[in-house]
Design an enzyme around this catalytic site. Structure first.
Site, PDB file in Angstrom:
ATOM      1  N   GLU A  46      64.283  37.214  19.422  1.00 36.47           N
ATOM      2  CA  GLU A  46      65.553  37.491  18.746  1.00 36.47           C
ATOM      3  C   GLU A  46      65.459  37.217  17.248  1.00 36.47           C
ATOM      4  O   GLU A  46      66.002  37.975  16.430  1.00 36.47           O
ATOM      5  CB  GLU A  46      66.674  36.642  19.353  1.00 36.47           C
ATOM      6  CG  GLU A  46      66.919  36.892  20.826  1.00 36.47           C
ATOM      7  CD  GLU A  46      66.170  35.940  21.739  1.00 36.47           C
ATOM      8  OE1 GLU A  46      66.734  35.525  22.765  1.00 36.47           O
ATOM      9  OE2 GLU A  46      65.008  35.593  21.407  1.00 36.47           O
ATOM     10  N   SER A 163      26.119  40.849  43.477  1.00 33.84           N
ATOM     11  CA  SER A 163      27.412  41.535  43.454  1.00 33.84           C
ATOM     12  C   SER A 163      27.612  42.412  42.222  1.00 33.84           C
ATOM     13  O   SER A 163      28.721  42.908  42.007  1.00 33.84           O
ATOM     14  CB  SER A 163      28.545  40.510  43.519  1.00 33.84           C
ATOM     15  OG  SER A 163      28.497  39.637  42.405  1.00 33.84           O
ATOM     16  N   TRP A 165      26.874  45.871  40.367  1.00 35.56           N
ATOM     17  CA  TRP A 165      28.330  45.842  40.278  1.00 35.56           C
ATOM     18  C   TRP A 165      28.895  46.535  41.505  1.00 35.56           C
ATOM     19  O   TRP A 165      28.398  47.608  41.873  1.00 35.56           O
ATOM     20  CB  TRP A 165      28.806  46.548  39.020  1.00 35.56           C
ATOM     21  CG  TRP A 165      28.363  45.905  37.756  1.00 35.56           C
ATOM     22  CD1 TRP A 165      27.332  46.286  36.954  1.00 35.56           C
ATOM     23  CD2 TRP A 165      28.951  44.753  37.126  1.00 35.56           C
ATOM     24  NE1 TRP A 165      27.237  45.459  35.870  1.00 35.56           N
ATOM     25  CE2 TRP A 165      28.227  44.516  35.951  1.00 35.56           C
ATOM     26  CE3 TRP A 165      30.013  43.910  37.438  1.00 35.56           C
ATOM     27  CZ2 TRP A 165      28.530  43.464  35.093  1.00 35.56           C
ATOM     28  CZ3 TRP A 165      30.323  42.880  36.584  1.00 35.56           C
ATOM     29  CH2 TRP A 165      29.587  42.659  35.433  1.00 35.56           C
ATOM     30  N   SER A 218      35.331  19.712  43.232  1.00 34.47           N
ATOM     31  CA  SER A 218      35.669  18.322  43.553  1.00 34.47           C
ATOM     32  C   SER A 218      34.570  17.363  43.125  1.00 34.47           C
ATOM     33  O   SER A 218      34.754  16.138  43.189  1.00 34.47           O
ATOM     34  CB  SER A 218      35.921  18.176  45.058  1.00 34.47           C
ATOM     35  OG  SER A 218      34.762  18.564  45.795  1.00 34.47           O
TER      36      SER A 218
END
Length: 319
Positions: A46, A163, A165, A218
């Protein structure tokens, strides 16, 4: 309001902890001011639009995607006060502001000053645009998008883990655009060790929009250039993060789904079959098939070169 919503998207992923808002000021059927929330949350939309409009704001209509704020800040004045000072005649807003410091007080202040207020215009689109801010307000954590790039048979990698691609260049470019719209991006320890991912934005003109890199582990402690969290729910502690993109791998994706933390799903599917590869997901805690239904609503689908993108949104009663 459509223009205001489009302007709001310019700030997505860059305004936290403030919402990404858009504002358009119209006088006598002519746009006299435009604005969107700037990097870091200030100036507000604004304030930008009113500054551009100048004296032309008097008697004008302001279209804004969120209720003008009512609270003073060391970083700038309340937008409802700016609207009053500018002597606008009408404010059209998509949504009320759930922030307790405003929460309807902006509308009340405007109406008390004789400004007409219209609420709820294209509200659903505004909720989607400001999903990060609204999720943080409602659930106390960032809005989570989970990205999965799979073969037709649901694999994310070959059996040996390779992976690159699965998807083609158009799908990968779209994924980089998604990165630019999030303050943080998260992977697990397996992806970190196997790929040493950069997780940056490699699109011309958007290279400076690389998100914070978050590692879910972790056991890891200090990892230079990364923020480490131990559990999915620790995303709530990430500073100035309202949108987080979860990219991999299967263990991380499953952990976020099992914890009911995924709000949006991006599924990129390549027209290939792998067979015997690594599946996209592990156990996500379902014990009854009926519980899998009515959780995800299709929102968008499009072709990206040879690949198919499907976007789903999580149905939630509490948000």
């Amino acid at each position: 309001m459509g223009t205001a919503l489009a302007l709001a998207e310019r700030g997505r992923g860059r305004t936290a902890p403030n919402p990404n808002v858009g504002c358009v000021i119209v006088r006598e059927d002519r746009v006299v001011g435009r604005g969107w929330t700037q990097v870091g949350g200030r100036p507000h939309a604004e304030a930008m639009a009113l500054a551009e409009a100048g004296a032309n704001a008097r008697g004008a209509t302001a279209y804004v995607t969120l209720e003008p704020c009512a609270h003073q800040s060391p970083r700038g004045p309340a937008c409802s006060d700016l609207m009053i000072e500018a002597d606008v005649a009408r404010v059209v807003a998509a949504l009320g502001d759930p922030d307790a410091r405003t929460a309807g007080q902006g509308f009340t202040r405007l109406e008390a000053a004789g400004i007409a207020v219209t609420r709820g215009v294209r509200a659903n689109e505004a909720r989607r645009s400001m999903a990060g801010f609204l999720t943080r307000q409602a659930l106390g954590r960032p809005h989570v998008t989970l990205k999965l790039a799979t073969s037709l048979d649901g694999c994310i990698a070959m059996a040996d883990g390779s992976s690159r691609w699965i998807t083609g260049p158009q799908a990968r470019m779209h994924a980089h655009l998604e990165r630019s719209r999030h303050e943080a991006i998260l992977v697990g320890r397996g992806t970190y060790d196997a790929d040493s991912p950069r997780l940056d934005v490699r699109l011309p003109g958007l290279e400076d929009r690389g998100p914070m890199r978050v590692l879910l582990s972790s056991t890891a402690e200090d990892v230079p250039g990364w923020t480490v969290i131990a559990a999915p729910r620790d995303i709530a502690t990430l500073p100035s993060v309202d949108h987080i993109l979860v990219e991999g791998g299967a263990a991380v994706a499953s952990a976020f789904l099992a914890a009911e933390l995924v709000d949006r799903l991006l599924l990129y599917r390549a027209p290939i079959l792998i067979g015997g590869g690594k599946p996209a997901l592990r156990d996500i805690g379902l014990t009854d098939l009926s519980a899998a239904h009515a959780r995800w609503t299709p929102f968008d689908a499009r072709q990206l070169g040879m690949d198919r993108l499907e976007v789903y949104e999580r149905e939630r009663n509490e948000a």
